[in-house]
Design an enzyme around this catalytic site. Structure first.
Site, PDB file in Angstrom:
ATOM      1  N   GLY A 291       0.831  -1.199   0.000  1.00 20.93           N
ATOM      2  CA  GLY A 291       0.000   0.000   0.000  1.00 20.93           C
ATOM      3  C   GLY A 291       0.864   1.246   0.000  1.00 20.93           C
ATOM      4  O   GLY A 291       2.088   1.190   0.068  1.00 20.93           O
ATOM      5  N   ALA A 292       0.183   2.383  -0.105  1.00 17.73           N
ATOM      6  CA  ALA A 292       0.863   3.675  -0.075  1.00 17.73           C
ATOM      7  C   ALA A 292       0.121   4.576   0.892  1.00 17.73           C
ATOM      8  O   ALA A 292      -1.084   4.784   0.755  1.00 17.73           O
ATOM      9  CB  ALA A 292       0.905   4.296  -1.479  1.00 17.73           C
TER      10      ALA A 292
ATOM     11  N   GLU B  12       0.092   8.270   3.547  1.00 13.36           N
ATOM     12  CA  GLU B  12       0.274   9.709   3.364  1.00 13.36           C
ATOM     13  C   GLU B  12       1.753  10.080   3.294  1.00 13.36           C
ATOM     14  O   GLU B  12       2.151  10.971   2.565  1.00 13.36           O
ATOM     15  CB  GLU B  12      -0.388  10.451   4.525  1.00 13.36           C
ATOM     16  CG  GLU B  12      -0.202  11.960   4.464  1.00 13.36           C
ATOM     17  CD  GLU B  12      -0.779  12.652   5.680  1.00 13.36           C
ATOM     18  OE1 GLU B  12      -0.634  13.875   5.763  1.00 13.36           O
ATOM     19  OE2 GLU B  12      -1.367  11.962   6.529  1.00 13.36           O
ATOM     20  N   PHE B  13       2.603   9.339   4.041  1.00 13.37           N
ATOM     21  CA  PHE B  13       4.004   9.717   4.129  1.00 13.37           C
ATOM     22  C   PHE B  13       4.917   8.869   3.263  1.00 13.37           C
ATOM     23  O   PHE B  13       6.080   9.194   3.094  1.00 13.37           O
ATOM     24  CB  PHE B  13       4.467   9.625   5.591  1.00 13.37           C
ATOM     25  CG  PHE B  13       3.759  10.583   6.497  1.00 13.37           C
ATOM     26  CD1 PHE B  13       4.136  11.907   6.550  1.00 13.37           C
ATOM     27  CD2 PHE B  13       2.710  10.169   7.292  1.00 13.37           C
ATOM     28  CE1 PHE B  13       3.492  12.800   7.376  1.00 13.37           C
ATOM     29  CE2 PHE B  13       2.063  11.050   8.131  1.00 13.37           C
ATOM     30  CZ  PHE B  13       2.453  12.381   8.168  1.00 13.37           C
ATOM     31  N   GLY B  14       4.447   7.768   2.725  1.00  9.34           N
ATOM     32  CA  GLY B  14       5.294   6.909   1.916  1.00  9.34           C
ATOM     33  C   GLY B  14       4.663   5.544   1.729  1.00  9.34           C
ATOM     34  O   GLY B  14       3.475   5.342   1.987  1.00  9.34           O
ATOM     35  N   GLU B  15       5.483   4.582   1.288  1.00 15.60           N
ATOM     36  CA  GLU B  15       4.969   3.255   0.986  1.00 15.60           C
ATOM     37  C   GLU B  15       4.873   2.392   2.253  1.00 15.60           C
ATOM     38  O   GLU B  15       5.575   2.612   3.233  1.00 15.60           O
ATOM     39  CB  GLU B  15       5.889   2.564  -0.029  1.00 15.60           C
ATOM     40  CG  GLU B  15       5.874   3.243  -1.392  1.00 15.60           C
ATOM     41  CD  GLU B  15       6.915   2.675  -2.329  1.00 15.60           C
ATOM     42  OE1 GLU B  15       6.578   2.414  -3.487  1.00 15.60           O
ATOM     43  OE2 GLU B  15       8.062   2.494  -1.896  1.00 15.60           O
ATOM     44  N   VAL B  16       3.993   1.388   2.181  1.00 18.07           N
ATOM     45  CA  VAL B  16       3.820   0.420   3.260  1.00 18.07           C
ATOM     46  C   VAL B  16       4.205  -0.950   2.709  1.00 18.07           C
ATOM     47  O   VAL B  16       3.739  -1.346   1.639  1.00 18.07           O
ATOM     48  CB  VAL B  16       2.374   0.402   3.788  1.00 18.07           C
ATOM     49  CG1 VAL B  16       2.257  -0.573   4.948  1.00 18.07           C
ATOM     50  CG2 VAL B  16       1.945   1.794   4.209  1.00 18.07           C
TER      51      VAL B  16
ATOM     52  N   LYS C  72       5.799   0.753   7.740  1.00 17.54           N
ATOM     53  CA  LYS C  72       5.453   2.057   7.181  1.00 17.54           C
ATOM     54  C   LYS C  72       6.736   2.867   7.023  1.00 17.54           C
ATOM     55  O   LYS C  72       7.520   2.980   7.966  1.00 17.54           O
ATOM     56  CB  LYS C  72       4.491   2.806   8.102  1.00 17.54           C
ATOM     57  CG  LYS C  72       3.113   2.173   8.222  1.00 17.54           C
ATOM     58  CD  LYS C  72       2.201   3.043   9.074  1.00 17.54           C
ATOM     59  CE  LYS C  72       0.799   2.461   9.175  1.00 17.54           C
ATOM     60  NZ  LYS C  72      -0.106   3.317   9.966  1.00 17.54           N
TER      61      LYS C  72
ATOM     62  N   ASP D 181     -11.804   8.880  14.211  1.00 16.26           N
ATOM     63  CA  ASP D 181     -11.858   8.425  12.822  1.00 16.26           C
ATOM     64  C   ASP D 181     -12.184   6.934  12.762  1.00 16.26           C
ATOM     65  O   ASP D 181     -11.608   6.192  11.984  1.00 16.26           O
ATOM     66  CB  ASP D 181     -10.513   8.705  12.141  1.00 16.26           C
ATOM     67  CG  ASP D 181     -10.616   8.633  10.617  1.00 16.26           C
ATOM     68  OD1 ASP D 181     -11.752   8.622  10.097  1.00 16.26           O
ATOM     69  OD2 ASP D 181      -9.573   8.587   9.946  1.00 16.26           O
TER      70      ASP D 181
END
Length: 932
Positions: free
Chosen positions: A583-584, A586-590, A608, A701
Site C-alpha cells: 500500500g501507499a 500519506e508519508f510513503g509506501e507500506v 510504514k 476516525d
C-alpha cells in the site's frame, strides 16, 4: 459528421436494402446551424440489422483503454402512428481490433460488443432532445481498431462521435518533472513513471510517481532538492540573492549570512568568518563565527576542604565567552621546593580531571606537605585550536601543610544481649594527641548471605565506644569504624563481626504463643464466615483494584522525539526485511516484511516508511502515531513492534494483518459470513474501543476502513492519525480548530461544534456496525447531505443489532450507550444465537447500492439484457434466456430461489440481482430514506 461538417466515409452494411436503406448521411438544422448526421429510422420493419462502421482508428501504443463519447437523438417509439411492436430505442456499440486498415472488408463476426446505448432523453414529435453517453473500450492490444454501431429497429441520429484516451499531464512535483503519460487500463497496476530533477536540483534516489487509470498523479517518491547555493522558487531552483547562502542540497530556503561573517555574491554556498573570528570543526555553515574566550576570574583555593594532601580549586567563568557555550577548562600544576620549581607530574591526582572540565571547580589530591604549589587554570572553547594566540589563563599560588589522619587499631566486644551489642575500639597513639581533630563513623549491617538487599546503619560518634540496640536475637552483625577529620578527611578503617545472644524469657515466649493462637482462631472464623456470604459483592471486593492507565498526549511534549523514545522501542534496521509493497500511505509506501530481533523468532510485520526529502515536521507527524500506538496493549488494538528513528530512513513497524482493511475484506466476501460471525467481529471492535475510552482516549476516525483483520478474522482498531486525548473536564470533550472531518462517520455535535467525545466515537461505531452487516457497503451511498437521516437496516440484518445501531445514533449524546455497555450486550447476543434469527424489516423504498433500478427516464427497462447491463450483471443474460425469463414482468415475479435455479450462485451477485428486483417493484426506491 458534426466535427467535419461533411461526409466521413464510414462504411454501412448491408450495402443495399432497397426502399428502406440502413444508415445514411442526413443534413439537419440544429439551433440554426447546418450539420450532417448518420441516421437510420426503419421503425415498424422486422428483423432490422443495420451496421455503421468507422474508418480505421490508429491506437497510441500505450493507450490500452479509450473512451467513446456519443451525441445522438432517439425518437420515442410511441410518437409514431400505428402499432410499432418492433420499434427499439437503443443501439449497440461494437469494437474490432486490427493491425492494418482492412478497407471495405466487413465481417460481423470480427466485432465484439461493448455496450447497449440507451438514451436519457427521448425525442417526441415536437421537441428535439440530444443525449450524451460515454462508454469505455478496454484491453486494446493491436495497432488500431474500428468502432461499429448496430441498429435493430430504432429511429436514431448520430450527431458526433469523440474517441479519446486519458493521460496524466506533464507536471512538476517536488522539483521533479514528469512527462505526459498515458493512463493504464482498468484493473491494471498503477503506471510507474520515472522523473528527472529540474535544473540545479538533485535527488538521493531517482524520483518517480504513479499514474492512475483516471489520469491522476499519486504518491510521488524521491523528492528533488535544490543544490547548495540555490533555493526553491515556485517549481524551479533559483540562485541565493546577495548576502544570502545555502550550504547543502536541501529543501531549505537561503539564509542571511550569520554574524561575524563576510557577505557573498549570488549563489553563495557559505559565508567565511571575519578576521579574528572562527568556526569549530563541529560547527555548521549555518552557525555564526565566534571569538576567543577571555580569562577565567576569581580563582581561589578552599582551605576549609584542606585535608591530607587534598585541595579544592574553584573559579568564575570568563566575562567574555566569545559567543560560545562549549567553554571548558584545564588545570596545570607546578611544585616549588625553595627556589626550585618543576611540573607536578603524574603524582598529583585531579577529580574529575585536569582537562576538559565543564564545571568551575576541581579537587586536587596526593599533594606533599610543606611544599608550595602553583596552579594555572586555562579557558578553552571550540575555536581555541584554530586561533593563532594562546588560550586565556589565570593563576593561583598556595602553600599546603597537613597532618596524617588517625587510624583504628583494635575493636572489641564489651557486652551483648539478645537485642543489643556494646563495642569499643582504640586509635593510633599519634591521633590520641589531638582528640578534638576528628570524630568516628560507625557503620553496621546484618550479615545475611541469603538476602538480596543490604541495609547499612551509620552513626557519627565523639567517643570511642557505643551501645547499639534494637537488634535481632542470635544474629551476626558486621561493624566497621573509621576516623573522620573535621575537614572531611577519612582515616583507615577496621571491620569486625559480633553476634547477639539467643536467650528468650519464657513469659515472652508464652505470650507469643497465646497471640498466635488468637490470630489462628480469628482467621478460622473469618474463613467459615466467607462460605456463608455468596452475594455479588464478595466477587467485587475480592478483586484487587488496579490503577487505570491514562493516555498521555505526545503533542504535550516540548520535544516530540522524547515521546517516541518513551513509548516506542527502537529497532535496528538490519533486523527488518522488506518483502513487497502492500500500500501507499500519506508519508510513503507500506511494505509487508519480516522482523527478526535477537532472541525472538521471525514474525511478519507491516513496515510504514517515510519517503525521502521529508521536513522535520513531517517526520514528527509520521512518528507521532507510533507515540500513540506505543501506549496501548490490547488484543483488539493494532500492536506496535517498534520504530526506526536513529537511522536515515525512519520506519514504523506494526504487526501484520493478513486480510487487510475490514471494508475491503467484507466486499471481497460479500454474503459469505453468517450474522453470528459478523457480530463476533463487532464485539472485538467494541472491546478495543472500550479499552481506548477507559484510557480517556477519543479516536475521532472510527470506520471500517480503519479496522484491520488478521488471518483468524480477529478485528483490531488502527489508524490513530485523527485521534486526540480527552480534556480533563466533566464533559470530556476535545475541540478542534480545523482539519477535515469524516462526515459520513461523524456524530452531529462533532460536525456542528467540532466537539469530540467517547460518545461521538459510539456514533461512529454504529456506522461501523452498519458497514459490517452490509458487507462493506458505503454509508449513505451517494447522498451528498446525510444530516437528519438514519441509515435503514441492511438486508438480512438481525433486529437486535439494528436496534443497537439506532441507540448509537441518538441525537442526545448523553443517552447513547457507552462502550462498557455495548461489549456485554454483544456478548449476550453471541451467547444466545437464537436472538439473531429475528430479522429487521427491509424496506425496498430505501436507496440501495445499485446505480439504477429503472430506465434513465424513470420508466421500467424494456428488455432483460438492458436491465442486467445497467446493474453490471450482463454475464447472466444467457442464463435468463435459457430459463425463458425474457420480459421484465417475468423478472419482477422472481424470488431468491428462482434466481439460484437459473445458475446465479455467487452470494454477492445473488444479492445484487435480488436487491434490484425489489427496487423495480417500487419506482420510488432511489428517493426515500428514513428521516428522524
Amino acid at each position: 459528421m458534426q466535427a467535419t461538417g461533411g461526409e466521413l466515409g464510414w462504411l454501412t452494411w448491408p450495402l443495399d436494402q432497397g426502399d428502406k436503406p440502413g444508415w445514411e448521411v442526413v443534413q439537419r438544422t440544429l439551433n440554426g446551424s447546418q450539420l450532417y448526421t448518420y441516421s437510420v429510422c426503419n421503425v415498424g420493419e422486422r428483423e432490422q440489422d443495420n451496421w455503421l462502421r468507422t474508418t480505421f482508428i490508429q491506437r497510441q501504443p500505450a493507450a490500452s483503454r479509450v473512451f467513446v463519447e456519443l451525441q445522438f437523438i432517439v425518437r420515442d417509439c410511441t410518437s409514431f402512428d400505428g402499432a410499432t411492436l418492433t420499434c427499439k430505442e437503443t443501439i449497440n456499440l461494437f469494437v474490432s481490433e486490427a493491425d492494418a486498415d482492412v478497407g471495405t472488408t466487413f465481417r460481423k463476426g470480427q466485432f465484439k460488443k461493448v455496450a447497449t446505448i440507451a438514451p436519457d432523453e427521448i425525442t417526441g414529435k415536437n421537441e428535439l432532445r440530444i443525449n450524451t453517453e460515454t462508454r469505455v473500450v478496454d484491453n486494446l492490444l493491436r495497432k488500431g481498431f474500428y468502432l461499429a454501431f448496430q441498429d435493430n429497429g430504432a429511429c436514431v441520429a448520430l450527431l458526433s462521435v469523440r474517441v479519446y484516451y486519458k493521460t496524466c499531464p506533464a507536471t512538476v512535483q517536488s522539483l521533479a518533472s514528469f512527462k505526459e503519460t498515458v493512463a493504464a487500463g482498468e484493473n491494471k497496476d498503477l503506471r510507474k513513471v520515472i522523473g528527472e530533477c529540474v535544473d540545479n536540483a538533485v535527488s538521493e534516489e531517482q524520483p518517480w510517481i504513479f499514474c492512475t487509470v483516471d489520469g491522476e498523479w499519486v504518491v510521488p517518491v524521491g523528492q528533488c532538492q535544490c543544490k547548495a547555493g540555490y533555493e526553491k522558487v515556485d517549481n524551479a531552483c533559483k540562485e541565493c540573492p546577495e548576502g544570502f547562502f545555502k550550504p547543502t542540497a536541501s529543501g531549505d530556503s537561503c539564509q542571511p549570512c550569520p554574524a561575524y561573517t563576510q557577505k557573498q555574491g549570488t549563489g553563495a554556498e557559505s559565508c567565511p568568518c571575519l578576521e579574528g573570528f572562527y568556526r569549530a570543526q563541529t560547527d555548521s555553515e549555518m552557525d555564526p563565527c565566534s571569538g576567543l574566550p577571555s580569562a577565567p576570574r576569581n580563582l581561589v583555593a578552599s582551605t576549609t576542604q584542606l585535608s591530607a594532601g587534598k585541595l579544592l580549586l574553584s573559579w568564575s567563568p570568563p566575562e567574555d565567552t566569545g559567543g560560545r557555550s562549549d567553554i571548558t577548562y584545564s588545570v596545570e600544576c607546578q611544585r616549588c621546593d625553595g627556589l626550585v620549581c618543576q611540573t607536578c607530574g603524574e603524582k598529583i591526582r585531579y577529580d574529575p580531571s585536569s582537562s576538559g572540565l565543564t564545571d568551575t571547580r576541581v579537587s586536587v589530591s596526593e599533594l606533599d606537605a610543606h611544599l608550595n604549589y602553583t596552579f594555572t587554570v586555562e579557558a578553552h572553547s571550540g575555536v581555541s585550536a584554530y586561533a593563532p594566540q594562546l588560550p586565556s589563563t589565570s593563576a593561583l599560588t598556595t602553600s599546603l601543610h597537613y597532618t596524617e589522619p588517625p587510624k583504628i587499631t583494635t575493636m572489641r566486644l564489651v557486652e551483648r544481649t539478645p537485642t543489643s551489642l556494646s563495642i569499643s575500639w582504640d586509635v593510633s597513639p599519634k591521633a590520641r594527641v589531638q582528640p578534638r581533630a576528628f570524630r568516628y563513623e560507625l557503620m553496621y549491617r546484618k550479615n545475611d548471605a541469603n538476602s538480596d538487599v543490604t541495609t547499612y546503619t551509620v552513626l557519627i560518634l565523639d567517643k570511642d565506644s557505643v551501645q547499639v540496640s534494637d537488634l535481632a536475637p542470635a544474629t551476626a552483625y558486621m561493624f566497621r569504624v573509621q576516623a573522620v577529620g573535621i575537614d572531611g578527611s577519612h582515616g583507615s578503617s577496621m571491620e569486625e563481626q559480633f553476634e547477639t545472644s539467643s536467650e528468650v524469657i519464657f513469659g515472652a515466649a508464652l505470650g507469643g504463643a497465646a497471640m498466635l493462637f488468637i490470630v489462628a482462631v480469628v482467621l478460622f472464623l473469618r474463613r467459615r464466615g466467607s462460605h456463608v456470604r455468596q452475594g455479588p459483592e464478595d466477587t467485587y471486593f475480592s478483586k484487587q483494584l488496579k490503577p487505570l492507565k491514562t493516555y498521555v498526549d505526545p503533542h504535550t511534549y516540548e520535544d516530540p522525539n522524547t515521546a517516541v523514545m518513551k513509548f516506542a522501542a527502537e529497532i535496528h534496521p538490519s533486523h527488518i526485511t522488506k518483502q513487497k509493497v502492500i500500500g501507499a500511505g500519506e508519508f510513503g509506501e507500506v511494505y509487508r516484511g519480516i522482523l527478526k530481533a535477537p532472541g525472538r523468532k521471525e514474525v511478519a510485520v507491516a513496515v510504514k516508511t517515510l519517503k525521502p526529502g521529508y521536513s522535520e515536521k513531517q517526520r514528527q507527524d509520521f512518528l507521532s502515531e507510533a507515540s500513540i500506538m506505543g501506549q496501548f496493549s490490547h488484543q483488539n488494538i493494532i500492536r506496535l513492534e517498534g520504530v526506526v528513528t536513529k537511522f536515515k530512513h525512519a520506519m514504523i513497524i506494526t504487526e501484520y494483518m493478513e486480510n487487510g482493511a475490514l471494508d475491503r475484506f467484507l466486499r471481497d466476501h460479500d454474503g459469505e459470513f453468517p450474522s453470528f460471525q459478523l457480530v463476533g467481529m463487532l464485539r472485538g471492535i467494541a472491546a478495543g474501543m472500550k479499552y481506548l475510552s477507559d484510557m480517556s482516549y477519543v479516536h475521532r476516525d472510527l470506520a471500517a476502513r480503519n479496522i484491520l483483520v488478521n488471518n483468524t478474522m480477529e478485528c483490531k482498531v488502527s489508524d490513530f492519525g485523527l485521534s486526540r486525548v480527552l480534556e480533563d473536564d466533566p464533559e470530556g470533550t476535545y475541540t478542534t480548530s480545523g482539519g477535515k472531518i469524516p462526515i459520513r462517520w461523524t456524530a452531529p455535535e462533532a460536525i456542528a461544534y467540532r466537539k469530540f467525545t467517547s460518545a461521538s466515537d459510539v456514533w461512529s461505531f454504529g456506522i461501523v456496525m452498519w458497514e459490517v452487516m452490509a458487507f462493506g457497503e458505503r454509508p449513505y451511498w451517494d447522498m451528498s447531505n446525510k444530516r437528519g437521516f438514519r441509515l435503514p437496516a441492511p438486508m438480512d440484518c438481525p433486529s437486535a443489532v439494528y436496534q443497537l445501531m439506532l441507540q448509537c445514533w441518538l441525537q442526545d449524546r448523553s443517552k447513547r450507550p457507552k462502550f462498557g455497555d455495548i461489549v456485554p450486550l454483544l456478548d449476550k447476543l453471541l451467547r444466545s444465537p437464537d436472538s439473531l434469527k429475528t430479522i429487521a424489516d427491509f424496506d425496498p423504498r430505501i436507496s440501495i447500492r445499485l446505480p439504477s433500478t429503472s430506465g434513465s427516464d424513470g420508466s421500467p427497462f424494456r428488455s432483460v439484457s438492458e436491465w442486467l447491463e445497467s446493474i453490471k450483471m450482463s454475464q447472466y443474460s444467457e442464463n435468463f434466456n435459457r430459463a425463458g425469463v425474457v420480459t421484465m414482468d417475468q423478472v419482477m415475479q422472481m424470488k431468491n430461489e428462482d434466481i439460484k435455479n437459473i445458475g446465479v450462485r455467487l452470494p454477492g451477485h445473488l444479492k445484487r440481482i435480488a436487491y434490484s428486483i425489489l427496487g423495480l417493484k417500487d419506482q420510488t426506491s432511489t428517493l426515500s430514506v428514513f428521516a428522524v
